[in-house]
Design a protein around this motif. Structure first.
Motif, short mmCIF file in Angstrom:
data_model
loop_
_atom_site.label_atom_id
_atom_site.label_comp_id
_atom_site.label_asym_id
_atom_site.label_seq_id
_atom_site.Cartn_x
_atom_site.Cartn_y
_atom_site.Cartn_z
N ASP A 352 40.27 17.67 10.52
CA ASP A 352 39.00 18.03 11.16
C ASP A 352 38.20 18.95 10.23
O ASP A 352 38.77 19.79 9.53
CB ASP A 352 39.25 18.75 12.49
N TRP A 353 36.87 18.80 10.27
CA TRP A 353 36.05 19.68 9.44
C TRP A 353 34.67 19.85 10.07
O TRP A 353 34.28 19.11 10.98
CB TRP A 353 35.92 19.13 8.03
N MET A 367 27.16 19.05 10.27
CA MET A 367 28.05 17.90 10.39
C MET A 367 29.40 18.32 10.94
O MET A 367 29.82 19.48 10.81
CB MET A 367 28.22 17.23 9.03
N ILE A 368 30.06 17.37 11.55
CA ILE A 368 31.41 17.59 12.05
C ILE A 368 32.14 16.27 11.97
O ILE A 368 31.53 15.20 12.14
CB ILE A 368 31.39 18.14 13.49
N THR A 422 29.75 12.99 12.88
CA THR A 422 28.38 13.10 13.36
C THR A 422 27.63 14.01 12.40
O THR A 422 28.11 15.09 12.05
CB THR A 422 28.32 13.70 14.78
N TYR A 423 26.44 13.53 11.95
CA TYR A 423 25.62 14.31 11.04
C TYR A 423 24.23 14.44 11.64
O TYR A 423 23.64 13.46 12.10
CB TYR A 423 25.55 13.65 9.66
N ALA A 424 23.71 15.66 11.66
CA ALA A 424 22.39 15.92 12.24
C ALA A 424 21.56 16.74 11.28
O ALA A 424 22.06 17.69 10.67
CB ALA A 424 22.52 16.65 13.58
N GLN A 425 20.28 16.36 11.14
CA GLN A 425 19.31 17.16 10.40
C GLN A 425 18.34 17.76 11.42
O GLN A 425 17.79 17.04 12.25
CB GLN A 425 18.55 16.31 9.39
N VAL A 426 18.14 19.06 11.31
CA VAL A 426 17.27 19.76 12.25
C VAL A 426 16.13 20.40 11.47
O VAL A 426 16.37 21.16 10.52
CB VAL A 426 18.04 20.85 13.03
N ASP A 427 14.90 20.07 11.85
CA ASP A 427 13.72 20.77 11.33
C ASP A 427 13.45 21.92 12.30
O ASP A 427 12.96 21.71 13.41
CB ASP A 427 12.53 19.83 11.25
N CYS A 493 31.58 18.70 18.39
CA CYS A 493 33.01 19.02 18.37
C CYS A 493 33.80 17.77 18.05
O CYS A 493 33.30 16.64 18.09
CB CYS A 493 33.47 19.60 19.71
N THR A 494 35.07 17.95 17.70
CA THR A 494 35.99 16.83 17.53
C THR A 494 36.77 16.63 18.82
O THR A 494 36.75 17.48 19.73
CB THR A 494 36.95 17.08 16.36
N ASP A 495 37.49 15.50 18.90
CA ASP A 495 38.10 15.16 20.19
C ASP A 495 39.27 16.04 20.57
O ASP A 495 39.76 15.98 21.69
CB ASP A 495 38.53 13.69 20.21
#
Length: 692
Positions: A352-353, A367-368, A422-427, A493-495
């Motif tokens: 996990d990371w 990211m997670i 899951t990867y997210a970019q937030v402005d 989060c991870t599972d």
């Protein structure tokens, strides 16, 4: 009554009470419903109790019985009642008022009602000190042998499941286990260099408070057991006093009369010692010594296994943490908290990371992920995958492209491992949130008003698997966009956080959402509250967690500036920008000009995407004069100009359209590029100006 010599003359035949009294045989009557127990004068005499010392309940007998003997007698009575028998009997070791040992025989008859329910026990209590040889020698010895053997077997079986040193000490400190062993105190010491660290002690008020750390060469029985790797048996208080003067001041005020210190030996070397203290006098039989040594061997194996488990687990957890980011950067406009918990059911490292990547221009990537497996290979893959995904994000790739490249990289490693992510970019200036998901669980967003939502992010395959036919974006990882308002919180989060033994993911997700909905506003406190769902002990899987809260007070007006990245090949960006522009313009009270502003912005975005190589950045904001300003920055130094377009020309009308729609427009050089802008006055402001 006549006398013959010094003995009283008794009637012929002797009355039953006389026969019982002369043979030191008393009676008892026990009401099981009320708990009352009557002892006649002879029974009190046998137990060396005065009438005013006896409270009229079975507990009154316990002052004359050792804890182990009382437990054994209780078990004998309970078993007779359970088996439906009408009689039971037992020899028990008792102690007179002066502390000297003796034997007592107890026999009872169980009365039952017509339904078979026991309600009363009537019996005799006899002084067995003068029975031939040792009272009940054969049966009592057999029972004692079976009891101690059973205790050793049960304790060893329980210790086989111990995974930590605390598990071992919890088993040894159990008062019932101490009672069955006949001990009143247990001490466990672990070798720590040239010292012994006392990590467990027995029943409160009866253990010996030795120094927490003692040297192996010190004059203590536990030190001697470790030093010589031989058990130390102490069979009297004199041996404590004369043999171990440093320990005697602690022993003297206690009722301890004997003890044994067993070396705990694993692979030919001492790793600790086990001490057991007793209130009994006398030497230990050969059989007792053998059983105690067998117990010590079982404890040693369990302790070594627990110590190795903790060492390996600590090493694995340290390696795992070393592969995670050493610190989370400060991100203007956001508060971020991260957590990692390793699995406690296994000793292997996990995959996990999490990561946080500042991208400039008020943007941040979070990211997670979770690499399949729980071993060092999974950790190595995790470390490489985290770094490469971070690199793709910093290079400026869109979320979908970055995820597709990371998947291709993992396939090229040929590890036969896959990973979810899951990867997210937030402005953070506009609140635009763009997410891609590769087989991972959905994120959760808590709005500023306290509502909580599970975000259905369009998903692609886990990383490392052969790709399907590319979708409209060409990457196989579609982008889901939404707006993160000031005060909103994103939870990734991870599972490992939602898995529960015997439950499915939906149940765990519901618990997670309830905890997020009712959790603290502060991201650190919320992260701690979510970790409490699995507790410190953790579960069968490791867990990573990332919580991001957009700074600012929750505001339904959407009054902040808007920024949107425009990347070549990203077909979703212009459509998303148009949607956000319309929403922002409406929030600013200029709904009447929304079509004009959207069309002008679309022309500026198209120019940047068509006529430049690097794309650009769209921004929308309110100026100090209350005008709505649209800007598109790009990296081209070529300045646009108005030009006439023929009837059949396919280009050249963009700036003319902007000039017609906007109240003003212009071009500003910006270092290695330029900014094309236009401004609009809200209709109400314009009308007011015209009226003046």
């Amino acid at each position: 009554m006549a006398h013959r010599g010094d003995n009283p003359e008794v009637d012929w035949p002797a009355r039953p009470d006389t026969s019982l009294a002369l043979n030191r045989m008393g009676t008892f009557d026990w009401d099981l419903d009320s708990g009352r127990m009557h002892l006649d004068p002879t029974a009190l005499e046998v137990l060396d109790l005065r009438p005013d010392e006896y409270a009229g309940t079975p507990d009154g007998l316990r002052s004359r019985l050792a804890p182990a003997e009382a437990a054994r007698l209780d078990a004998r009575v309970a078993q007779a009642i359970k088996d439906g028998r009408s009689h039971y009997g037992a020899y028990v070791r008792s102690r007179r008022r002066d502390g000297s040992p003796t034997w007592t025989h107890i026999q009872g008859h169980i009365l039952r009602d017509p339904r078979g329910r026991p309600y009363r026990v009537i019996g005799i209590l006899r002084d067995a000190a003068h029975d031939p040889e040792e009272p009940g020698a054969g049966g009592e010895q057999d029972e004692g042998r079976r009891r101690m053997t059973g205790v050793v077997e049960r304790t060893t079986a329980i210790l086989a499941h111990a995974r930590t040193v605390n598990d071992v000490t919890d088993v040894l400190k159990d008062p019932q286990a101490l009672g069955h062993l006949g001990a009143v105190s247990v001490m466990l010491g672990i070798v720590d260099g040239a010292r012994i660290h006392l990590v467990a002690e027995g029943q409160l008020g009866s253990y010996v408070p030795e120094i927490e750390y003692t040297r192996i060469d010190a004059q203590f029985p536990m030190s001697r057991a470790v030093r010589t790797m031989q058990p130390v048996f102490l069979v009297s208080r004199d041996e404590f006093e004369t043999g171990y003067p440093l320990l005697w001041p602690y022993i003297e005020p206690l009722s301890v009369r004997s003890g044994v210190y067993l070396p705990l030996i694993a692979q030919g070397r001492p790793i600790g010692a086990l001490g057991l203290l007793y209130k009994r006098d006398g030497d230990f039989t050969a059989e007792e010594r053998n059983l105690l040594m067998a117990l010590g061997s079982g404890v040693a194996q369990s302790l070594q296994r627990a110590m190795l488990f903790e060492q390996e687990h600590d090493l694995a957890e340290g390696l795992q943490r070393a592969m995670l980011p050493r610190r989370i950067p400060e991100v203007p406009g956001a508060l971020i908290a991260v957590r990692y918990r390793s699995a406690r059911m296994g000793r292997d490292i996990g995959g996990d990371w999490y990561d946080v990547v500042p991208l400039g221009d008020g943007r941040v990537g979070v990211m997670i992920g979770d690499v399949e497996g729980h071993d060092t290979d999974a950790a190595a893959v995790m470390g490489q995958l985290r770094i490469v995904l971070r690199a793709y994000a910093v290079e400026g790739h869109t979320p979908g492209a970055a995820m597709a490249r990371a998947s291709a990289f993992l396939r090229e490693l040929e590890t036969e491992r896959f990973a979810t992510c899951t990867y997210a970019q937030v402005d953070l200036s506009s609140g635009i949130l763009q997410m891609v998901r590769a087989g991972h669980i959905d994120p959760v967003v808590r709005r500023g008003d306290g509502s909580c939502h599970r975000i259905q992010v369009a998903g692609g395959l886990p990383l490392g698997l052969p790709p399907r036919e590319p979708g409209p974006t060409g990457s196989g990882y579609p982008v889901t966009s939404l707006e993160l308002h000031p005060g909103d919180t994103l939870v990734l989060c991870t599972d490992g956080l939602i898995e529960r033994p015997g439950s499915d993911h939906d149940t765990g997700m519901e618990e997670l959402m309830a905890a997020v909905r009712g959790g603290p506003v502060d991201v650190e406190d919320l992260a701690d509250a979510l970790c409490d769902l699995v507790g410190d002990a953790g579960g069968g899987d490791d867990m990573a967690l990332l919580v991001l809260r957009r700074r600012g007070t929750p505001n339904g007006s959407g009054g902040g500036p808007l920024r949107q990245r425009l990347d070549p090949g990203d077909t979703h960006a212009p459509g998303l920008a148009r949607h956000l522009i319309r929403a922002a313009v409406a929030a600013w009270g200029a709904r009447e000009r929304a079509d004009e502003i959207e069309l002008a912005a679309d022309e500026l975005m198209t120019n940047a995407l068509v006529h430049t190589d690097g794309g650009g950045n769209l921004s929308l904001r309110l100026t100090a004069q209350g005008r709505i300003r649209v800007e598109v920055e790009d990296t081209s130094s070529a300045l646009p100009r108005l030009r006439e377009a023929g009837d059949w020309a396919v280009s050249g009308r963009g700036l003319m359209l902007v000039q017609q729609l906007a109240d003003s427009w212009g071009v500003e050089p910006r270092g290695g590029g330029k900014s094309v802008w236009c401004e609009f006055a809200p209709a109400v402001a314009g009308e007011a100006a015209g009226a003046g």
